[in-house]
Design a protein around this motif. Sequence first.
Motif, PDB file in Angstrom:
ATOM      1  N   ARG A 286       0.650  -0.922   0.082  1.00 17.58           N
ATOM      2  CA  ARG A 286       0.281  -0.081  -0.359  1.00 17.58           C
ATOM      3  C   ARG A 286       0.610   1.028  -0.142  1.00 17.58           C
ATOM      4  O   ARG A 286       0.824   2.377  -0.776  1.00 17.58           O
ATOM      5  CB  ARG A 286      -1.200  -0.266   1.138  1.00 17.58           C
ATOM      6  N   VAL A 287       1.978   1.234   0.766  1.00 16.24           N
ATOM      7  CA  VAL A 287       2.930   2.379   1.070  1.00 16.24           C
ATOM      8  C   VAL A 287       3.517   2.541  -0.447  1.00 16.24           C
ATOM      9  O   VAL A 287       3.634   3.073  -1.568  1.00 16.24           O
ATOM     10  CB  VAL A 287       4.071   2.192   1.928  1.00 16.24           C
ATOM     11  N   ALA A 288       3.910   1.541  -1.274  1.00 15.29           N
ATOM     12  CA  ALA A 288       4.726   1.630  -2.694  1.00 15.29           C
ATOM     13  C   ALA A 288       3.805   2.210  -3.446  1.00 15.29           C
ATOM     14  O   ALA A 288       3.937   3.042  -4.268  1.00 15.29           O
ATOM     15  CB  ALA A 288       5.039   0.364  -2.980  1.00 15.29           C
ATOM     16  N   ASP A 289       2.073   1.562  -2.835  1.00 11.37           N
ATOM     17  CA  ASP A 289       1.552   2.202  -4.441  1.00 11.37           C
ATOM     18  C   ASP A 289       1.512   3.775  -4.393  1.00 11.37           C
ATOM     19  O   ASP A 289       1.187   4.423  -4.924  1.00 11.37           O
ATOM     20  CB  ASP A 289       0.691   1.274  -4.551  1.00 11.37           C
ATOM     21  N   ALA A 290       0.645   4.191  -2.983  1.00 12.00           N
ATOM     22  CA  ALA A 290       1.300   5.546  -2.799  1.00 12.00           C
ATOM     23  C   ALA A 290       2.703   6.757  -3.290  1.00 12.00           C
ATOM     24  O   ALA A 290       2.410   7.654  -3.939  1.00 12.00           O
ATOM     25  CB  ALA A 290       0.609   5.595  -1.233  1.00 12.00           C
ATOM     26  N   LEU A 291       4.042   5.992  -3.223  1.00 12.79           N
ATOM     27  CA  LEU A 291       4.425   6.275  -3.586  1.00 12.79           C
ATOM     28  C   LEU A 291       4.751   6.361  -5.409  1.00 12.79           C
ATOM     29  O   LEU A 291       5.158   7.330  -5.856  1.00 12.79           O
ATOM     30  CB  LEU A 291       5.525   5.889  -2.880  1.00 12.79           C
ATOM     31  N   VAL A 292       4.096   5.477  -5.973  1.00 14.78           N
ATOM     32  CA  VAL A 292       3.966   6.025  -7.448  1.00 14.78           C
ATOM     33  C   VAL A 292       3.092   6.661  -7.656  1.00 14.78           C
ATOM     34  O   VAL A 292       3.276   7.564  -8.707  1.00 14.78           O
ATOM     35  CB  VAL A 292       3.582   4.130  -7.309  1.00 14.78           C
ATOM     36  N   GLU A 293       2.360   6.414  -7.421  1.00 15.73           N
ATOM     37  CA  GLU A 293       0.778   7.378  -6.976  1.00 15.73           C
ATOM     38  C   GLU A 293       1.138   8.811  -7.499  1.00 15.73           C
ATOM     39  O   GLU A 293       0.737   9.622  -7.799  1.00 15.73           O
ATOM     40  CB  GLU A 293      -0.472   6.768  -6.626  1.00 15.73           C
ATOM     41  N   GLY A 294       1.798   9.339  -5.970  1.00 15.92           N
ATOM     42  CA  GLY A 294       2.806  10.902  -5.750  1.00 15.92           C
ATOM     43  C   GLY A 294       3.259  10.909  -6.503  1.00 15.92           C
ATOM     44  O   GLY A 294       4.176  12.271  -6.473  1.00 15.92           O
ATOM     45  N   GLY A 295       4.113   9.735  -7.947  1.00 16.16           N
ATOM     46  CA  GLY A 295       5.175  10.518  -8.234  1.00 16.16           C
ATOM     47  C   GLY A 295       6.613  10.676  -8.244  1.00 16.16           C
ATOM     48  O   GLY A 295       7.602  10.942  -8.615  1.00 16.16           O
ATOM     49  N   ALA A 296       6.816  10.007  -7.112  1.00 16.08           N
ATOM     50  CA  ALA A 296       8.246   8.899  -6.116  1.00 16.08           C
ATOM     51  C   ALA A 296       9.284   7.854  -6.989  1.00 16.08           C
ATOM     52  O   ALA A 296       8.018   7.195  -7.704  1.00 16.08           O
ATOM     53  CB  ALA A 296       7.749   8.343  -4.910  1.00 16.08           C
ATOM     54  N   LEU A 468       9.015  12.732   4.876  1.00 17.26           N
ATOM     55  CA  LEU A 468       8.376  11.675   3.481  1.00 17.26           C
ATOM     56  C   LEU A 468       7.297  10.822   4.957  1.00 17.26           C
ATOM     57  O   LEU A 468       5.798  10.407   3.722  1.00 17.26           O
ATOM     58  CB  LEU A 468       9.422  10.527   4.031  1.00 17.26           C
ATOM     59  N   ALA A 469       7.558  10.277   5.964  1.00 16.88           N
ATOM     60  CA  ALA A 469       5.810   9.918   6.574  1.00 16.88           C
ATOM     61  C   ALA A 469       4.439  10.456   7.159  1.00 16.88           C
ATOM     62  O   ALA A 469       3.774  10.837   6.214  1.00 16.88           O
ATOM     63  CB  ALA A 469       7.056  10.334   8.259  1.00 16.88           C
ATOM     64  N   GLU A 470       4.949  12.935   6.786  1.00 18.35           N
ATOM     65  CA  GLU A 470       3.652  13.236   6.621  1.00 18.35           C
ATOM     66  C   GLU A 470       3.301  13.185   5.690  1.00 18.35           C
ATOM     67  O   GLU A 470       2.067  13.475   5.320  1.00 18.35           O
ATOM     68  CB  GLU A 470       4.781  14.555   6.616  1.00 18.35           C
ATOM     69  N   LEU A 471       3.744  13.496   4.423  1.00 20.67           N
ATOM     70  CA  LEU A 471       3.217  13.422   2.604  1.00 20.67           C
ATOM     71  C   LEU A 471       1.901  11.665   2.441  1.00 20.67           C
ATOM     72  O   LEU A 471       2.162  11.691   2.082  1.00 20.67           O
ATOM     73  CB  LEU A 471       4.311  12.860   1.869  1.00 20.67           C
ATOM     74  N   LEU A 472       3.101  10.627   2.980  1.00 23.54           N
ATOM     75  CA  LEU A 472       2.346   9.311   2.878  1.00 23.54           C
ATOM     76  C   LEU A 472       0.719   9.811   3.877  1.00 23.54           C
ATOM     77  O   LEU A 472       0.520   9.296   4.248  1.00 23.54           O
ATOM     78  CB  LEU A 472       2.853   8.249   3.804  1.00 23.54           C
ATOM     79  N   GLU A 473       1.359  10.147   4.915  1.00 23.60           N
ATOM     80  CA  GLU A 473       0.160  10.462   5.994  1.00 23.60           C
ATOM     81  C   GLU A 473      -1.420  11.020   5.455  1.00 23.60           C
ATOM     82  O   GLU A 473      -2.310  10.658   4.899  1.00 23.60           O
ATOM     83  CB  GLU A 473       0.019  11.079   7.040  1.00 23.60           C
ATOM     84  N   GLN A 474      -0.920  11.744   4.546  1.00 21.57           N
ATOM     85  CA  GLN A 474      -1.379  12.914   3.406  1.00 21.57           C
ATOM     86  C   GLN A 474      -2.070  12.103   2.218  1.00 21.57           C
ATOM     87  O   GLN A 474      -3.608  12.107   1.774  1.00 21.57           O
ATOM     88  CB  GLN A 474      -1.165  14.196   2.805  1.00 21.57           C
ATOM     89  N   GLN A 475      -1.025  11.126   2.301  1.00 19.24           N
ATOM     90  CA  GLN A 475      -1.550  10.034   0.453  1.00 19.24           C
ATOM     91  C   GLN A 475      -2.853   8.884   1.141  1.00 19.24           C
ATOM     92  O   GLN A 475      -3.221   8.815   0.360  1.00 19.24           O
ATOM     93  CB  GLN A 475      -0.352   9.594   0.163  1.00 19.24           C
ATOM     94  N   ILE A 476      -1.808   8.112   1.952  1.00 24.22           N
ATOM     95  CA  ILE A 476      -2.822   6.978   2.694  1.00 24.22           C
ATOM     96  C   ILE A 476      -4.017   7.252   4.089  1.00 24.22           C
ATOM     97  O   ILE A 476      -4.664   6.215   4.204  1.00 24.22           O
ATOM     98  CB  ILE A 476      -1.649   5.495   2.421  1.00 24.22           C
ATOM     99  N   GLY A 477      -3.852   8.322   4.497  1.00 28.44           N
ATOM    100  CA  GLY A 477      -4.071   8.454   5.665  1.00 28.44           C
ATOM    101  C   GLY A 477      -3.442   7.439   6.724  1.00 28.44           C
ATOM    102  O   GLY A 477      -2.401   7.229   6.609  1.00 28.44           O
TER     103      GLY A 477
END
Length: 483
Positions: A286-296, A468-477
């Motif tokens: 789930r985290v990997a998918d969020a990173l890809v979706e966010g353009g990382a 990065l944790a803060e950005l992921l929180e915005q992306q996946i909750g």
Amino acid sequence: MDWNFLTAENLGAALRAGDVTSAELTDEAITRMERDDKAINAICVPDFDRARAAARGADRARARGEDRPLLGIPVTVKESYDIAGLPTTWGLPPHRDFVPAEDAVQVSRLKAAGAVVLGKTNVPTGLQDVQTFNEIYGTTNNPWDHRRTSGGSSGGSAAALASGFGALSIGSDLAGSLRTPAHFCGVYAHKPTLGLAASRGMVAPPGPALPVEHDLAVVGPMARTARDLTLLLDVMAGPDPLTLGMAYHLALPPARHERLRDFRVLVLDEHPLIPTGSAVRAGVGRVADALVEGGARVERDSPLLPDLTEAAVLYTRFLFSGSVARFPVEGYEQLRDRAAALSADDRSLDATRLRGMVLSHRDWIEANSMRELHRHGWREFFAEFDAVVCPITPTPAFPHDHEPDLMQRRIDIDGAEYPYFDQLVWAGLATMPGLPATAVPAGRSPEGLPVGVQLIGPMFEDRTPLRLAELLEQQIGGFRAPE
């Protein structure tokens, strides 16, 4: 309004706006503890009278125009920290009556920042378990499922946060003791770079509280959001004023990036020495998918990554060499005889643990040289990447297991059993070289249990995994309260 699950950042804003007083926040937190903690047992040493007095003092300070980082915010403290006038036992029955006369340096920093200390949170015996229970204070239950552990050794702090008992807590980490409870309870934690935060007064009773530089262990923040982790780390970070603080001042570099699409991340979900359970693998996914979706930029492998097997063996040797330092001579000699009887071909982690317990100083120096090579490897790795995403343990929170012989315990991973302590290899990935690592929620297992992952960053660049944790929180909750 129920203030108990608001973030420290939002509570600070409400206090500044005059929407609530610290006395009100403290009374509400205490009421919740008195109502709900019977089932959780997170708070082992309440300090409610002094908390109420501190809250009233915080309100008077704010009325005078003061504004400190944590002024008036209710927090908890891991039992292993010295607080003047309260017992520090580490769950060890012979020291149940030990009461230090001075606050640990981190407790002093909390108070100087204006925090209101509600009490102490439960720990495993001697802080030496992935669960939290001891003969003095009993067992801390996971707020999501009382039949399961809250983790250890900062399990009381993680359970307190998940239950709404204070906005922040401070813990410690040697073998994932911040990260594992955060993963099991669905909250956030940050293992700082080795040496970043002073640990004086976080010492086994009866002390003394000396400014010792530890080999692996760190102290660090726990919270319900990534931004709150950064807020608390800024209070905790910095050298001990009795030693390095006499000459040096802290200047942490900023995060490498502010946008998710600028991060370069390596994602790992497999370890050569232990499988990753399906629930945790899904969380990493789930985290990997969020990173890809966010353009990382996301990679799944790199020749720059230091060897995971060698890293786990080195970590295990260091960890267990320190675990027997105060063993009686007779017990140590028995361990030495058992280690000598091992087959030279036995390269299991069980054998590594036993050999580590009787490590000679010469062998320790050799192992330390290998560690420095790994640190150099990580420096080269972080020239190309900004963070590693990987598991914290192979499973979500497991059922309570109070088998006295820890070496006989087993961890169930998707129906197969493995030695209990083998689960520490993921925590050791950051601990052995002293890297910072941030534990973040990554969803739920099919049984509804929290699942977390860790974000490992470059040494002394703690703000990078935190951002990065803060950005992921915005992306996946992020955190949500137990149902």
